[in-house]
Write a protein that holds these residues in place. Sequence first.
Motif, PDB file in Angstrom:
ATOM      1  N   GLY A  57       0.804  -1.210   0.000  1.00 22.35           N
ATOM      2  CA  GLY A  57       0.000   0.000   0.000  1.00 22.35           C
ATOM      3  C   GLY A  57       0.836   1.259   0.000  1.00 22.35           C
ATOM      4  N   PRO A  58       0.247   2.396   0.331  1.00 21.89           N
ATOM      5  CA  PRO A  58       0.968   3.669   0.298  1.00 21.89           C
ATOM      6  C   PRO A  58       2.064   3.782   1.353  1.00 21.89           C
ATOM      7  CG  PRO A  58      -1.229   3.945   1.228  1.00 21.89           C
ATOM      8  CD  PRO A  58      -1.172   2.573   0.671  1.00 21.89           C
ATOM      9  N   TYR A  59       1.953   2.994   2.415  1.00 21.20           N
ATOM     10  CA  TYR A  59       2.958   3.008   3.472  1.00 21.20           C
ATOM     11  C   TYR A  59       3.461   1.605   3.738  1.00 21.20           C
ATOM     12  CZ  TYR A  59       1.622   7.819   4.599  1.00 21.20           C
ATOM     13  OH  TYR A  59       1.386   9.168   4.541  1.00 21.20           O
ATOM     14  N   VAL A  60       4.682   1.532   4.251  1.00 24.63           N
ATOM     15  CA  VAL A  60       5.232   0.264   4.724  1.00 24.63           C
ATOM     16  C   VAL A  60       5.459   0.370   6.224  1.00 24.63           C
ATOM     17  CG1 VAL A  60       6.322  -0.320   2.539  1.00 24.63           C
ATOM     18  CG2 VAL A  60       7.600   0.998   4.238  1.00 24.63           C
ATOM     19  N   VAL A  61       5.388  -0.747   6.898  1.00 22.84           N
ATOM     20  CA  VAL A  61       5.595  -0.768   8.343  1.00 22.84           C
ATOM     21  C   VAL A  61       7.088  -0.831   8.622  1.00 22.84           C
ATOM     22  CG1 VAL A  61       5.095  -1.963  10.495  1.00 22.84           C
ATOM     23  CG2 VAL A  61       3.400  -1.947   8.658  1.00 22.84           C
ATOM     24  N   GLU A  62       7.588   0.232   9.212  1.00 20.97           N
ATOM     25  CA  GLU A  62       9.012   0.293   9.526  1.00 20.97           C
ATOM     26  C   GLU A  62       9.337  -0.468  10.798  1.00 20.97           C
ATOM     27  OE1 GLU A  62      11.231   3.973  11.199  1.00 20.97           O
ATOM     28  OE2 GLU A  62      11.497   4.048   9.025  1.00 20.97           O
ATOM     29  N   SER A  63       8.446  -0.360  11.799  1.00 23.68           N
ATOM     30  CA  SER A  63       8.684  -1.053  13.068  1.00 23.68           C
ATOM     31  C   SER A  63       7.383  -1.140  13.851  1.00 23.68           C
ATOM     32  CB  SER A  63       9.741  -0.324  13.900  1.00 23.68           C
ATOM     33  OG  SER A  63       9.293   0.980  14.257  1.00 23.68           O
ATOM     34  N   TYR A  64       7.379  -2.072  14.785  1.00 21.47           N
ATOM     35  CA  TYR A  64       6.223  -2.228  15.674  1.00 21.47           C
ATOM     36  C   TYR A  64       6.731  -2.423  17.087  1.00 21.47           C
ATOM     37  CZ  TYR A  64       2.096  -4.126  17.974  1.00 21.47           C
ATOM     38  OH  TYR A  64       1.067  -4.329  18.847  1.00 21.47           O
ATOM     39  N   SER A 104       2.369   0.378  19.286  1.00 16.92           N
ATOM     40  CA  SER A 104       2.462   1.413  18.262  1.00 16.92           C
ATOM     41  C   SER A 104       3.240   0.884  17.056  1.00 16.92           C
ATOM     42  CB  SER A 104       3.155   2.670  18.813  1.00 16.92           C
ATOM     43  OG  SER A 104       4.505   2.392  19.149  1.00 16.92           O
ATOM     44  N   ALA A 105       2.842   1.345  15.880  1.00 18.10           N
ATOM     45  CA  ALA A 105       3.510   0.962  14.634  1.00 18.10           C
ATOM     46  C   ALA A 105       3.917   2.215  13.883  1.00 18.10           C
ATOM     47  CB  ALA A 105       2.589   0.106  13.772  1.00 18.10           C
ATOM     48  N   ILE A 106       5.151   2.229  13.387  1.00 16.89           N
ATOM     49  CA  ILE A 106       5.639   3.347  12.588  1.00 16.89           C
ATOM     50  C   ILE A 106       5.549   2.969  11.121  1.00 16.89           C
ATOM     51  CG2 ILE A 106       7.634   4.781  12.038  1.00 16.89           C
ATOM     52  CD1 ILE A 106       8.570   4.466  14.893  1.00 16.89           C
ATOM     53  N   LEU A 107       4.840   3.801  10.356  1.00 19.49           N
ATOM     54  CA  LEU A 107       4.667   3.588   8.923  1.00 19.49           C
ATOM     55  C   LEU A 107       5.384   4.687   8.161  1.00 19.49           C
ATOM     56  CD1 LEU A 107       2.265   2.058  10.296  1.00 19.49           C
ATOM     57  CD2 LEU A 107       0.926   2.572   8.260  1.00 19.49           C
ATOM     58  N   THR A 108       6.117   4.310   7.122  1.00 18.73           N
ATOM     59  CA  THR A 108       6.804   5.279   6.279  1.00 18.73           C
ATOM     60  C   THR A 108       6.375   5.079   4.833  1.00 18.73           C
ATOM     61  OG1 THR A 108       8.701   3.787   6.111  1.00 18.73           O
ATOM     62  CG2 THR A 108       8.793   5.494   7.811  1.00 18.73           C
ATOM     63  N   LEU A 109       6.629   6.080   4.016  1.00 22.69           N
ATOM     64  CA  LEU A 109       6.192   6.049   2.625  1.00 22.69           C
ATOM     65  C   LEU A 109       6.746   4.841   1.874  1.00 22.69           C
ATOM     66  CD1 LEU A 109       6.562   9.811   1.668  1.00 22.69           C
ATOM     67  CD2 LEU A 109       4.425   8.535   1.877  1.00 22.69           C
ATOM     68  N   ASN A 110       5.901   4.258   1.060  1.00 27.70           N
ATOM     69  CA  ASN A 110       6.306   3.155   0.191  1.00 27.70           C
ATOM     70  C   ASN A 110       6.724   3.752  -1.150  1.00 27.70           C
ATOM     71  OD1 ASN A 110       6.597   0.909  -1.402  1.00 27.70           O
ATOM     72  ND2 ASN A 110       4.517   0.150  -1.134  1.00 27.70           N
ATOM     73  N   PRO A 111       8.000   3.724  -1.485  1.00 27.69           N
ATOM     74  CA  PRO A 111       8.452   4.372  -2.732  1.00 27.69           C
ATOM     75  C   PRO A 111       7.917   3.689  -3.990  1.00 27.69           C
ATOM     76  CG  PRO A 111      10.209   3.063  -1.755  1.00 27.69           C
ATOM     77  CD  PRO A 111       9.104   3.091  -0.737  1.00 27.69           C
TER      78      PRO A 111
END
Length: 434
Positions: free
Chosen positions: A41-48, A54-61
């Motif tokens: 999707g538009p974001y990927v899960v960087e860490s949980y 909590s989950a950190i989502l960053t842009l999916n290039p």
Amino acid sequence: DDGEGRYFTDGFYNKTGDSFDMAAHLVDSSNNADTTYACSGPYVVESYDEGDKSAILTLNPNFPGNYEGVKPSIAKVIYKKSVSATQLDDLKSGGVDVLMGITGGAETDEAVAACDNSNGAFVYTHYSRAGYGKLQFACDFGPTQFPAVRQAVALLLDRNEFANQFCAGYGSVVDGPYGLCMWMYKESQEFFADNIDSYSYNPDRAVEILEADGWTLNADGTPYSGTGLRYKEVTAEEAGDYALNVTLDDGRILMPLHIMWASSEDNPVSELLAVMLANGEQTAAAGMEIEMTVMSFTDLLNYMYRDATVDERYGVPTYGMFNLATGFTQMYDQAFYYSEDPAYMGTYNNNFILDDELAQLAWDMVYGVEAGDDAAYLDMWQKFMDRWNELLPDVPLYSNIYYTVFPDWLQGYDQSSYWDFSQAVLYASIENAE
């Protein structure tokens, strides 16, 4: 897929070029042991972080954009668990920026007041829920297999007062499986008034329906005395393995009007139902007993789905009534939820209801109407609602109005009944962000 089935072979490579066993990888993922998060999707899960959920989502290039080609501009999104008692304090302190789906009287009043008193720092949007809260019945065993019992439960609960107390003005009663936002409902006001039974609070009518259905005996088979639990003589097939049945010396099988209710813990809906229905004087006076068993929501779902793959005990029909809620997408497709195909029992059809007419209407509503023929669809939807209302596999309780609160610097954010955060965030931006 070589024509003999689909499977993973040796030589599957991950993103770093290392070969690994996909089957083992899938097992690890299902057990939350996997530390990588494959996303498309538009974001990927960087860490949980398991500690604070909590989950950190960053842009999916690699995200090509949604159906309009829109890509998100906000670089990082953090999902975190929020507790209703402290969520507004988190908002004011900056611990959280967006609070979604706030409902209920006190919480909504506080959220609106926080926005009104923020000098414009916080704003809100509100929208009708595409779903409803309900009492759900198991329709294939015990007392709840009989439509008259399900109707009696509805009549013994003052649903208008229940909705007033729980929603506190931010929602209302519904009379079927729909949400207040749905166009079909909005265009069916006259039809509902003329055809749909609202099951308004009426303990006397509940007793009449029960007596007409045969709940007219004491536990010893004598005519009902007027106090205590009602019983009904049932066939061996109707009796099934219901644990509370009584077999008399003459071989007759009596079923008590005793409903086992699975209720989730720490749930204000459950607490209100206990007061207004299960422990209500009107319920006892009608000769009905509703026994409440409090459990985790996970356990409730396992019992509702009868998921013996988790534990054998879940596969044994135990509870006849559950309280929960459900939502709908813009594609109102109920074709499989009332299917009589055994393959869908407990997966889609978790009411375990078998009714030829209801199943056919649910199917025809989707697959018997030409695309774009709204009038034909609406006609079929109304016929489905009419049959559903007669069988009453659920007691509809309420449909909420939701509020979402966010800061004024979140520009272009718009949430609605069918447009949630995952879609709205693609169009949003942070004011003055680089």
